[in-house]
Motif scaffolding. Structure first.
Motif: not given
Length: 117
Positions: A56-64
């Motif tokens: 979740t952290v990785y998806v949020l980091f890259t998505g943002l």
């Protein structure tokens, strides 16, 4: 909202700074800001990943970072606005928000389990 989520938003914003810096830096101090943003964003990312689910952290980091970079390019650097591009950014933002909401429920459940044990 937990402190880690706010830190993750900060890391995503810093990702926008350094990605834009890689393309647009011309002076030595631009490169210094870019390098500092890279170091600090990954430091925050690593700290947050130790406390929240990594996927979740990785998806949020890259998505943002991705959405923010596209928006910054449009607003600050005159990139053409294309409706399909905005649709895809909105779709990605909906997915990121959905993951955050699902993870929030998992955090509450984990706190209940830890509190009851």
């Amino acid at each position: 909202m937990k402190k880690e989520w706010w830190l993750l938003l900060l890391a995503g914003a810093l990702e926008v700074v350094w990605v834009s810096g890689l393309k647009h830096s011309t002076a030595w101090w631009h490169w210094a800001i870019t390098a500092a943003s890279i170091i600090f964003s990954f430091k925050v990312f690593i700290d947050v990943a130790a406390k929240l689910p990594l996927g979740t952290v990785y998806v949020l980091f890259t998505g943002l970072g991705t959405a923010g970079t596209v928006i910054a390019e449009i607003v600050l650097f005159g990139e053409p606005v294309k409706p399909l591009k905005l649709l895809f950014i909105a779709t990605m933002a909906a997915g990121v928000l959905g993951l955050k909401l699902v993870t929030k429920d998992a955090d509450v459940e984990a706190e209940r389990t830890e509190g009851g044990a």
